[in-house]
Design a protein around this motif. Structure first.
Motif, PDB file in Angstrom:
ATOM      1  N   PRO A 102      52.219  28.149  43.414  1.00  0.00           N
ATOM      2  CA  PRO A 102      51.806  26.800  43.001  1.00  0.00           C
ATOM      3  C   PRO A 102      50.751  26.204  43.925  1.00  0.00           C
ATOM      4  O   PRO A 102      49.901  25.431  43.476  1.00  0.00           O
ATOM      5  N   ALA A 103      50.785  26.597  45.206  1.00  0.00           N
ATOM      6  CA  ALA A 103      49.768  26.096  46.138  1.00  0.00           C
ATOM      7  C   ALA A 103      48.389  26.627  45.758  1.00  0.00           C
ATOM      8  O   ALA A 103      47.390  25.886  45.793  1.00  0.00           O
ATOM      9  N   VAL A 159      42.887  25.926  43.402  1.00  0.00           N
ATOM     10  CA  VAL A 159      41.895  26.248  42.376  1.00  0.00           C
ATOM     11  C   VAL A 159      41.561  25.008  41.562  1.00  0.00           C
ATOM     12  O   VAL A 159      40.388  24.710  41.287  1.00  0.00           O
ATOM     13  N   ALA A 160      42.593  24.252  41.178  1.00  0.00           N
ATOM     14  CA  ALA A 160      42.372  23.044  40.381  1.00  0.00           C
ATOM     15  C   ALA A 160      41.569  22.013  41.149  1.00  0.00           C
ATOM     16  O   ALA A 160      40.774  21.254  40.563  1.00  0.00           O
ATOM     17  N   GLY A 197      39.209  22.672  43.137  1.00  0.00           N
ATOM     18  CA  GLY A 197      37.845  23.155  43.324  1.00  0.00           C
ATOM     19  C   GLY A 197      37.564  23.700  44.705  1.00  0.00           C
ATOM     20  O   GLY A 197      36.400  23.776  45.118  1.00  0.00           O
ATOM     21  N   ASP A 198      38.629  24.102  45.430  1.00  0.00           N
ATOM     22  CA  ASP A 198      38.423  24.577  46.803  1.00  0.00           C
ATOM     23  C   ASP A 198      37.499  25.785  46.883  1.00  0.00           C
ATOM     24  O   ASP A 198      36.815  25.980  47.897  1.00  0.00           O
ATOM     25  N   VAL A 199      37.487  26.625  45.848  1.00  0.00           N
ATOM     26  CA  VAL A 199      36.607  27.798  45.867  1.00  0.00           C
ATOM     27  C   VAL A 199      35.604  27.755  44.722  1.00  0.00           C
ATOM     28  O   VAL A 199      35.027  28.768  44.347  1.00  0.00           O
ATOM     29  N   GLY A 200      35.389  26.578  44.164  1.00  0.00           N
ATOM     30  CA  GLY A 200      34.413  26.426  43.104  1.00  0.00           C
ATOM     31  C   GLY A 200      34.902  26.981  41.779  1.00  0.00           C
ATOM     32  O   GLY A 200      36.098  26.993  41.487  1.00  0.00           O
ATOM     33  N   THR A 201      33.970  27.452  40.987  1.00  0.00           N
ATOM     34  CA  THR A 201      34.303  28.037  39.690  1.00  0.00           C
ATOM     35  C   THR A 201      34.854  29.443  39.896  1.00  0.00           C
ATOM     36  O   THR A 201      34.303  30.234  40.669  1.00  0.00           O
ATOM     37  N   VAL A 202      35.927  29.761  39.199  1.00  0.00           N
ATOM     38  CA  VAL A 202      36.543  31.080  39.334  1.00  0.00           C
ATOM     39  C   VAL A 202      35.694  32.126  38.613  1.00  0.00           C
ATOM     40  O   VAL A 202      35.397  31.999  37.427  1.00  0.00           O
ATOM     41  N   LEU A 203      35.314  33.178  39.354  1.00  0.00           N
ATOM     42  CA  LEU A 203      34.542  34.285  38.790  1.00  0.00           C
ATOM     43  C   LEU A 203      35.439  35.397  38.279  1.00  0.00           C
ATOM     44  O   LEU A 203      35.050  36.168  37.395  1.00  0.00           O
ATOM     45  N   GLY A 204      36.624  35.496  38.829  1.00  0.00           N
ATOM     46  CA  GLY A 204      37.554  36.543  38.420  1.00  0.00           C
ATOM     47  C   GLY A 204      38.725  36.596  39.367  1.00  0.00           C
ATOM     48  O   GLY A 204      38.748  35.931  40.413  1.00  0.00           O
ATOM     49  N   ILE A 205      39.724  37.371  39.002  1.00  0.00           N
ATOM     50  CA  ILE A 205      40.934  37.541  39.805  1.00  0.00           C
ATOM     51  C   ILE A 205      41.168  39.034  39.955  1.00  0.00           C
ATOM     52  O   ILE A 205      41.002  39.803  38.999  1.00  0.00           O
ATOM     53  N   SER A 206      41.532  39.453  41.151  1.00  0.00           N
ATOM     54  CA  SER A 206      41.748  40.878  41.384  1.00  0.00           C
ATOM     55  C   SER A 206      43.083  41.113  42.061  1.00  0.00           C
ATOM     56  O   SER A 206      43.620  40.236  42.736  1.00  0.00           O
ATOM     57  N   ALA A 207      43.597  42.307  41.864  1.00  0.00           N
ATOM     58  CA  ALA A 207      44.767  42.781  42.587  1.00  0.00           C
ATOM     59  C   ALA A 207      44.427  44.141  43.161  1.00  0.00           C
ATOM     60  O   ALA A 207      43.891  45.000  42.457  1.00  0.00           O
ATOM     61  N   ASP A 266      36.865  32.504  48.453  1.00  0.00           N
ATOM     62  CA  ASP A 266      37.960  33.300  47.905  1.00  0.00           C
ATOM     63  C   ASP A 266      39.299  32.786  48.429  1.00  0.00           C
ATOM     64  O   ASP A 266      39.394  32.246  49.536  1.00  0.00           O
ATOM     65  N   ILE A 267      40.337  33.010  47.643  1.00  0.00           N
ATOM     66  CA  ILE A 267      41.714  32.780  48.065  1.00  0.00           C
ATOM     67  C   ILE A 267      42.439  34.101  47.920  1.00  0.00           C
ATOM     68  O   ILE A 267      42.526  34.648  46.824  1.00  0.00           O
ATOM     69  N   THR A 268      42.957  34.630  49.021  1.00  0.00           N
ATOM     70  CA  THR A 268      43.630  35.923  48.996  1.00  0.00           C
ATOM     71  C   THR A 268      45.084  35.774  49.405  1.00  0.00           C
ATOM     72  O   THR A 268      45.388  35.223  50.475  1.00  0.00           O
TER      73      THR A 268
END
Length: 681
Positions: free
Chosen positions: A151-152, A157-158, A160-170, A280-282
């Motif tokens: 949830p954090a 993301v909501a 805007g801490d990393v701007g517009t999301v380009l994608g999500i990876s695992a 990024d948020i990892t």
């Protein structure tokens, strides 16, 4: 900065107010079942539940359980004894999850089932129907979904801490030995005795990575998944995949790219990353640690986690939502079903594998797997699309041949991610001896695509890929400004005797909204010129698609000093002993920005020494764009430091010829080659 957040699971549990604590049974006491036993002991000591029975054909060792706990060989025997169980935990082989869950639900019990909860979409629907029919709860053992980091991350993301999301990876880089796949009959199997198992890197070993990435992307249910692409391989002698890429498109337009292996050189923490335009948020989900990387630096935060069994008990008592409800693993089940119905994983060429260790402790290491996973994530590409040497070959749109030998593959760019500006290009380009002299989607610039034509600023639209350099920012910034180039007409003609050919293409340069901005007439011609040399010529003409002028620009024309790339560009692969020179000088400093008749690049590539000679028409005044130190690339700058204006009804036309030679050519060889061939224009 490190911040520690409290976790509910870290706090002592209070004695339940009601004496009627839930009565729990565990089916499967070995393997992961041992962890459940430890957790059940903790919660029982806290007064949160009572463990009343276990079931396993191989009973636990004497003294493992408290005396009152009844032991049965299977769930049917347990149910026949009617011990008054409220919750059943299922920690058994994958293929037994669904039938055992249905049996428990039909008996009126709530269920906690280990991951993966089922082995097929049909089983998912069967278990879900049984839960709804009997009004029972089903929690799935994706423990990472209890992390307070999730949830954090949603809030970050909501905000805007990393701007517009380009994608999500695992990503997951683990190693597993031969012994791992000998631990049970079902390990490493796609089916067993005609029953689906679907064991594999994405469905079992690193299933948490997939489930967590889907959760971060907002994909929970079946309806949240638009498509799943699989690229499955194996280095072990198993049926199931151990090195794979999954590309998942969600219904809300997000792309989730999972790149996973059990054949890494060392075991690393698996991660889920949100890639944004500002950072990024990892999440390292095994540690509940989050790293936020942005322009102003990096910070780390550590979170707590809610135990999923405690969450299930809370849901029973208060109606609180389940953190990993069966219906919310529908998105994961869509991925599992795609893997189940995919062709069997392709074996990786033994020449691309090194085995470390001996006997049952031996484990395979796929050569270069860490770099390939990095490229796959950044480019949102599969191993096959990246051209991994052991991956399935994707047939090119067409191939250029000289004397029966393939010298260049034509790609249409349809698999390229949107922010890399999809467009046609040549890759791989080879010498007559087979040495590859182009690269595409390299880790440093995944939008670099072999040999072709691209521009970063066409009336404000980026047809180059990646970030855009703007005069206002004085820097590269991510913008939703990426266009696509696609063919509307193609005609290839092969020369008599197979000595070469021509390719005529009509191309449309379309903006982000799909509307055409430019029209292009592109012509390739190729032929052999010597036993070890062939010639590739490109002629392209750009004109406005509409009735107004169109500006053709570059970072250089927008204020970046000597950053005038755009037009023809050739991305080379890594090579050693590089020499780059023109008739007037050598080295990057003397060739970059120069205006000369030709420019040569010589080096030792993976397949051996080769030389590329780029030749401009005698009347050409476009400077050469040269990069050696940062990355290997050569271009012909259409808009070096000022835009070129394409007028309606007129064409902006450019030409270049490239001689591709095995071995190292000297200046005298180059001059003789050019003089013998005549003016390329």
């Amino acid at each position: 900065m490190t911040t520690q957040h409290s976790a509910a699971a870290d706090q002592p549990l209070q004695q339940a107010a009601s004496p009627a604590v839930p009565r729990v049974a565990l089916v499967g006491v070995h393997g992961f079942g041992e962890r459940h036993l430890a957790n059940l002991s903790r919660l029982e000591q806290a007064g949160a539940l009572e463990l009343v029975a276990v079931a396993d054909p191989n009973p636990p060792q004497a003294g493992t359980l408290a005396a009152p706990v009844a032991v049965f060989p299977d769930l049917d025997g347990l149910l026949a004894a009617r011990p008054g169980v409220d919750v059943v935990i299922i920690a058994t082989p994958i293929q037994t999850h669904a039938p055992l869950a249905v049996t428990a639900l039909e008996a009126g019990m709530d269920v906690y089932v280990e991951k993966p909860p089922v082995a097929s979409l049909a089983q998912f629907e069967e278990v879900l129907a049984a839960a709804r029919k009997n009004g029972r709860l089903v929690q799935v053992g994706f423990q990472s979904l209890g992390s307070h980091a999730l949830p954090a991350i949603t809030e970050m993301v909501a905000a805007g801490d990393v701007g517009t999301v380009l994608g999500i990876s695992a990503t997951g880089q683990w190693l597993r030995t031969k012994a791992y796949f000998k631990r049970s009959r079902w390990a490493g199997k796609r089916t067993l005795d005609g029953t689906d198992v679907v064991d594999g890197v994405a469905t079992n070993a690193l299933a948490h990575a997939v489930a967590t990435a889907l959760h971060v992307a907002g994909a929970r249910t079946l309806a949240d998944v638009a498509s799943v692409e699989t690229d499955l391989y194996r280095a072990h002698g198993t049926e199931s995949d151990d090195t794979s890429v999954l590309r998942i498109r969600t219904a809300n337009g997000a792309t989730v790219l999972c790149a996973l292996t059990l054949c890494a050189p060392e075991q690393l923490d698996p991660t889920v990353t949100v890639h944004g335009t500002l950072g990024d948020i990892t999440l390292s989900y095994t540690k509940d640690e989050v790293v936020i990387t942005a322009a102003d630096g990096e910070r780390r935060e550590t979170y707590g986690r809610t135990d999923l069994l405690e969450n299930l008990l809370d849901a029973r008592a208060t109606g609180a939502p389940l953190l990993s409800a069966l219906q919310d693993t529908g998105a994961f089940t869509a991925v599992l079903e795609a893997i189940r119905t995919s062709p069997a994983p392709a074996p990786i060429d033994p020449g691309s594998i090194s085995w470390e260790g001996a006997g049952d402790d031996a484990h395979p290491v796929v050569h270069g797997i860490s770099d390939l996973i990095g490229r796959a994530v950044k480019a949102q590409a599969t191993f096959a699309e990246l051209g991994a040497p052991w991956a399935r070959a994707i047939p090119p749109v067409r191939t250029m041949t000289v004397d029966g030998r393939p010298v260049a593959d034509c790609q249409d760019g349809s698999h390229i991610r949107a922010v890399s500006s999809p467009r046609p290009y040549l890759h791989p380009v080879r010498t007559l001896g087979g040495t590859v002299v182009t690269d595409h989607q390299p880790l440093d610039h995944v939008w670099h695509l072999g040999a072709g034509v691209a521009l970063q600023d066409v009336d404000g639209v980026n047809f180059w890929g990646g970030r855009t350099y703007t005069r206002e920012a004085g820097a590269y910034v991510w913008r939703p400004d990426h266009g696509t180039i696609s063919a509307t007409a193609v005609q290839q003609t092969d020369a008599a005797g197979g000595h070469g050919g021509t390719l005529q293409e009509t191309l449309s340069w379309n903006g982000p909204d799909g509307a055409p901005i430019l029209l292009e007439e592109r012509s390739w011609a190729w032929s052999g010129v010597a036993p070890s040399t062939w010639r590739l010529s490109l002629d392209f003409a750009l004109s406005p698609a509409g009735s107004t002028p169109v500006s053709l620009g570059s970072p250089g024309s927008n204020g970046r000093f000597e950053g005038g790339y755009g037009g023809f560009f050739w991305r080379l692969p890594a090579c050693d002993a590089v020499t780059v020179w023109t008739p007037d000088g050598s080295g990057e400093a003397e060739t970059h920005g120069s205006v000369t008749r030709w420019l040569a690049w010589s080096g030792t590539f993976d397949g051996g020494p080769a030389t590329l000679v780029f030749v401009a028409p005698e009347s050409c005044t476009d400077p050469w764009f040269v990069r050696v130190e940062g990355y290997p690339g050569v271009g012909q700058s259409l808009a070096w430091d000022a835009p070129v204006i394409a007028q309606p009804g007129e064409q902006v036309r450019r030409s270049v010829t490239v001689f591709v030679a095995d071995g190292n050519l000297a200046t005298a060889d180059i001059e003789a080659l050019i003089n013998h061939q005549g003016d390329p224009s």
